[in-house]
Design a protein around this motif. Structure first.
Motif, PDB file in Angstrom:
ATOM      1  N   SER A  23       0.670  -1.241   0.017  1.00 42.49           N
ATOM      2  CA  SER A  23      -0.132   0.010  -0.004  1.00 42.49           C
ATOM      3  C   SER A  23       0.816   1.340   0.083  1.00 42.49           C
ATOM      4  CB  SER A  23      -1.037  -0.072   1.088  1.00 42.49           C
ATOM      5  OG  SER A  23      -1.571  -1.283   1.351  1.00 42.49           O
ATOM      6  N   GLU A  31      -0.582  11.110  -1.674  1.00 39.63           N
ATOM      7  CA  GLU A  31      -0.123  12.209  -1.224  1.00 39.63           C
ATOM      8  C   GLU A  31       0.104  13.266  -2.613  1.00 39.63           C
ATOM      9  OE1 GLU A  31       3.474  12.303   0.710  1.00 39.63           O
ATOM     10  OE2 GLU A  31       3.099  10.646   2.044  1.00 39.63           O
ATOM     11  N   SER A  34      -3.491  14.927  -2.365  1.00 41.39           N
ATOM     12  CA  SER A  34      -4.153  15.285  -1.099  1.00 41.39           C
ATOM     13  C   SER A  34      -4.434  16.877  -1.163  1.00 41.39           C
ATOM     14  CB  SER A  34      -2.982  14.938  -0.091  1.00 41.39           C
ATOM     15  OG  SER A  34      -1.882  15.692  -0.234  1.00 41.39           O
ATOM     16  N   LEU A  35      -3.569  17.640  -1.726  1.00 43.28           N
ATOM     17  CA  LEU A  35      -3.724  19.060  -1.476  1.00 43.28           C
ATOM     18  C   LEU A  35      -5.167  19.628  -2.595  1.00 43.28           C
ATOM     19  CD1 LEU A  35      -2.866  21.886  -0.262  1.00 43.28           C
ATOM     20  CD2 LEU A  35      -1.458  22.109  -2.001  1.00 43.28           C
ATOM     21  N   GLN A  52     -11.860  19.093   5.112  1.00 44.21           N
ATOM     22  CA  GLN A  52     -10.671  18.142   5.362  1.00 44.21           C
ATOM     23  C   GLN A  52     -11.356  16.776   5.608  1.00 44.21           C
ATOM     24  OE1 GLN A  52      -8.669  20.716   8.337  1.00 44.21           O
ATOM     25  NE2 GLN A  52      -7.089  19.232   8.292  1.00 44.21           N
ATOM     26  N   LEU A  63      -8.979   4.047  -1.000  1.00 46.10           N
ATOM     27  CA  LEU A  63      -8.069   2.757  -0.527  1.00 46.10           C
ATOM     28  C   LEU A  63      -8.864   1.490  -0.730  1.00 46.10           C
ATOM     29  CD1 LEU A  63      -5.378   2.872   0.700  1.00 46.10           C
ATOM     30  CD2 LEU A  63      -6.462   3.244   2.851  1.00 46.10           C
TER      31      LEU A  63
ATOM     32  N   ILE B  65      -2.583  22.285   6.378  1.00 44.17           N
ATOM     33  CA  ILE B  65      -3.591  21.497   6.136  1.00 44.17           C
ATOM     34  C   ILE B  65      -3.013  20.099   5.129  1.00 44.17           C
ATOM     35  CG2 ILE B  65      -6.013  20.985   4.769  1.00 44.17           C
ATOM     36  CD1 ILE B  65      -6.466  23.861   5.929  1.00 44.17           C
ATOM     37  N   SER B  66      -2.204  20.579   4.339  1.00 40.87           N
ATOM     38  CA  SER B  66      -1.618  19.753   3.413  1.00 40.87           C
ATOM     39  C   SER B  66      -0.747  18.713   4.538  1.00 40.87           C
ATOM     40  CB  SER B  66      -0.721  20.353   2.532  1.00 40.87           C
ATOM     41  OG  SER B  66      -0.049  19.280   1.724  1.00 40.87           O
ATOM     42  N   GLN B  68      -1.126  17.939   7.437  1.00 37.19           N
ATOM     43  CA  GLN B  68      -2.201  17.160   8.306  1.00 37.19           C
ATOM     44  C   GLN B  68      -2.728  16.032   7.495  1.00 37.19           C
ATOM     45  OE1 GLN B  68      -4.206  20.381  10.011  1.00 37.19           O
ATOM     46  NE2 GLN B  68      -5.368  18.837  11.296  1.00 37.19           N
ATOM     47  N   LEU B  69      -3.052  16.063   6.146  1.00 34.13           N
ATOM     48  CA  LEU B  69      -3.736  15.294   5.424  1.00 34.13           C
ATOM     49  C   LEU B  69      -2.738  14.010   5.115  1.00 34.13           C
ATOM     50  CD1 LEU B  69      -5.738  17.586   2.917  1.00 34.13           C
ATOM     51  CD2 LEU B  69      -6.840  16.187   4.573  1.00 34.13           C
ATOM     52  N   ASN B  70      -1.363  14.722   4.721  1.00 37.13           N
ATOM     53  CA  ASN B  70      -0.500  13.571   4.464  1.00 37.13           C
ATOM     54  C   ASN B  70      -0.197  12.770   5.758  1.00 37.13           C
ATOM     55  OD1 ASN B  70      -0.583  14.303   1.897  1.00 37.13           O
ATOM     56  ND2 ASN B  70       1.281  15.523   1.860  1.00 37.13           N
ATOM     57  N   MET B  72      -2.512  11.980   7.904  1.00 35.18           N
ATOM     58  CA  MET B  72      -3.632  11.096   7.887  1.00 35.18           C
ATOM     59  C   MET B  72      -3.453  10.083   6.861  1.00 35.18           C
ATOM     60  SD  MET B  72      -6.336  10.551   5.973  1.00 35.18           S
ATOM     61  CE  MET B  72      -6.744  11.935   4.898  1.00 35.18           C
ATOM     62  N   ILE B  73      -3.090  10.197   5.708  1.00 32.13           N
ATOM     63  CA  ILE B  73      -2.853   9.148   4.401  1.00 32.13           C
ATOM     64  C   ILE B  73      -2.062   8.159   5.139  1.00 32.13           C
ATOM     65  CG2 ILE B  73      -2.138   9.013   2.192  1.00 32.13           C
ATOM     66  CD1 ILE B  73      -3.558  11.410   1.507  1.00 32.13           C
ATOM     67  N   ASN B  74      -0.606   8.763   5.634  1.00 31.82           N
ATOM     68  CA  ASN B  74       0.394   7.853   5.709  1.00 31.82           C
ATOM     69  C   ASN B  74      -0.056   7.061   6.961  1.00 31.82           C
ATOM     70  OD1 ASN B  74       2.357   8.413   3.840  1.00 31.82           O
ATOM     71  ND2 ASN B  74       2.741  10.395   4.896  1.00 31.82           N
ATOM     72  N   LYS B  76      -3.152   5.763   7.633  1.00 32.11           N
ATOM     73  CA  LYS B  76      -4.224   4.867   7.117  1.00 32.11           C
ATOM     74  C   LYS B  76      -3.215   3.586   6.408  1.00 32.11           C
ATOM     75  CE  LYS B  76      -8.285   6.913   7.214  1.00 32.11           C
ATOM     76  NZ  LYS B  76      -8.776   6.748   8.688  1.00 32.11           N
ATOM     77  N   ILE B  77      -2.214   4.264   5.598  1.00 30.59           N
ATOM     78  CA  ILE B  77      -1.437   3.269   4.907  1.00 30.59           C
ATOM     79  C   ILE B  77      -0.730   2.274   5.883  1.00 30.59           C
ATOM     80  CG2 ILE B  77       0.441   3.142   3.175  1.00 30.59           C
ATOM     81  CD1 ILE B  77      -2.009   4.001   1.787  1.00 30.59           C
ATOM     82  N   ARG B  80      -2.773  -0.277   7.411  1.00 33.22           N
ATOM     83  CA  ARG B  80      -3.103  -1.253   6.476  1.00 33.22           C
ATOM     84  C   ARG B  80      -1.997  -2.212   6.040  1.00 33.22           C
ATOM     85  NH1 ARG B  80      -6.772  -0.911   1.221  1.00 33.22           N
ATOM     86  NH2 ARG B  80      -5.338  -2.206  -0.185  1.00 33.22           N
ATOM     87  N   ARG B  81      -0.747  -1.789   6.087  1.00 31.27           N
ATOM     88  CA  ARG B  81       0.343  -2.638   5.653  1.00 31.27           C
ATOM     89  C   ARG B  81       0.579  -3.587   6.952  1.00 31.27           C
ATOM     90  NH1 ARG B  81       5.352   0.820   4.287  1.00 31.27           N
ATOM     91  NH2 ARG B  81       6.236  -0.985   2.947  1.00 31.27           N
ATOM     92  N   ARG B  84      -1.792  -6.266   6.674  1.00 30.35           N
ATOM     93  CA  ARG B  84      -1.485  -7.243   5.876  1.00 30.35           C
ATOM     94  C   ARG B  84      -0.475  -8.094   6.283  1.00 30.35           C
ATOM     95  NH1 ARG B  84       1.931  -7.289   1.480  1.00 30.35           N
ATOM     96  NH2 ARG B  84       1.218  -8.853  -0.013  1.00 30.35           N
TER      97      ARG B  84
END
Lengths: 194, 116
Positions: A23, A31, A34-35, A52, A63, B65-66, B68-70, B72-74, B76-77, B80-81, B84
């Motif tokens: 993943s 990434e 995202s923005l 957000q 995902l 914000i960017s 923060q979002l990244n 959050m993405i990381n 979740k990833i 998930r890993r 797995r």
């Protein structure tokens, strides 16, 4: 070593994910967007916190779905997912029906797929009488924004300063102006041929 | 006139987040700014995104914000890993059990084959 996010295309990142089932490849892809996805959500929801949350929801959905389906054009796909999610959110906001209707109306115009016109080339031939005539048929706002952006090569910021329009208005005048210009030009060329 | 020299690689379908953030802060060089504005006029995703991001105070708010979002993405990833990896790694006792069974079968075979 260069970061894969900067060296791989969207398709390559997806292929790597399918090949390795790792993943992390999706993480790099997400990434990248995202923005921009947040920006799209912000445009429709007009609130940073809601945008957000919406962005988070979009990537959670992505995902789950990316591993289930083949996605040939990730960029268009993630854009539709984000836009549809925001439109659903707006529909669910029953407390402000007026605002929602207004926004949905504005959005439906955006949803129309338009075949992009080779505007630059056309505007380079500004001498063309068809184009000059067509430009004159645009609304004053569209005409001046198109002229300033394509002919005078001004930036959005300069156009905003010169005209007093907001960023959204400048963008909208240029995009709508281009679309109208194409319609007028096609009509004129058809008339000319006949 | 800004002298910064950020470029948007032509083979990329979207500009880097740093380019977008510099644009929002009005820090992007003239050529890159022009390139980005032509892109956003043609590209629905970029156009809509820019329109939304312009509603923020500035590029710094967008940058916060960017990140923060990244994050959050990381996160979740990473989860998930982890799930797995858990699902594909057998517990040690299963491996030991299988090995013991195989050894017993082999020993049995050898004993039986040596019987008159």
């Amino acid at each position: 070593m260069k970061h894969p996010q900067n060296t791989y295309t969207d398709t390559e990142l997806l292929q790597q994910f399918r090949k390795t089932a790792d993943s992390q490849w999706l993480g790099w892809l997400f990434e990248r967007y995202s923005l921009l996805v947040f920006g799209v959500c912000m445009k429709y929801l007009r609130n940073a916190t809601d945008a957000q949350d919406a962005t988070q929801h979009v990537f959670e959905k992505a995902l789950g779905e990316v591993s289930k389906y083949e996605i040939p054009f990730f960029k268009s796909w993630i854009y539709s997912v984000a836009k549809n999610h925001c439109l659903m959110q707006l529909r669910n906001r029953s407390s402000k029906p007026g605002t929602t209707d207004e926004l949905l109306e504005e959005t439906s115009a955006d949803l129309q797929t338009e075949q992009e016109l080779k505007m630059k080339e056309l505007l380079m031939e500004e001498q063309s009488s068809h184009l000059k005539a067509a430009l004159n048929e645009l609304s004053q706002e569209q005409k001046s924004c198109i002229q300033m952006f394509y002919l005078e090569k001004l930036s959005y910021h300069d156009i905003e300063t010169k005209t007093g329009f907001s960023f959204s208005q400048v963008k909208s005048h240029i995009q709508n102006g281009k679309r109208n210009l194409r319609i007028i030009l096609e009509k004129k060329i058809r008339e000319h041929v006949n | 006139m800004s002298t910064k020299k950020h470029h948007i690689p032509t083979d990329k379908s979207v500009p880097d987040n740093t380019v977008v953030l510099e644009y929002l802060n009005n820090d992007l060089g003239d050529d890159a700014k022009r390139q980005l504005e032509e892109m956003l006029t043609e590209d629905e995703l970029l156009g809509d995104a820019m329109e939304g991001l312009k509603q923020l105070k500035d590029g710094n708010e967008a940058a916060a914000i960017s990140s923060q979002l990244n994050r959050m993405i990381n996160e979740k990833i990473r989860k998930r890993r982890k799930v797995r990896l858990k699902s594909i790694s057998f517990p040690l006792w299963i491996i030991l059990l299988i090995t013991t069974l195989l050894l017993l079968m082999l020993a049995g075979y050898v004993i039986i084959s040596k019987l008159p």
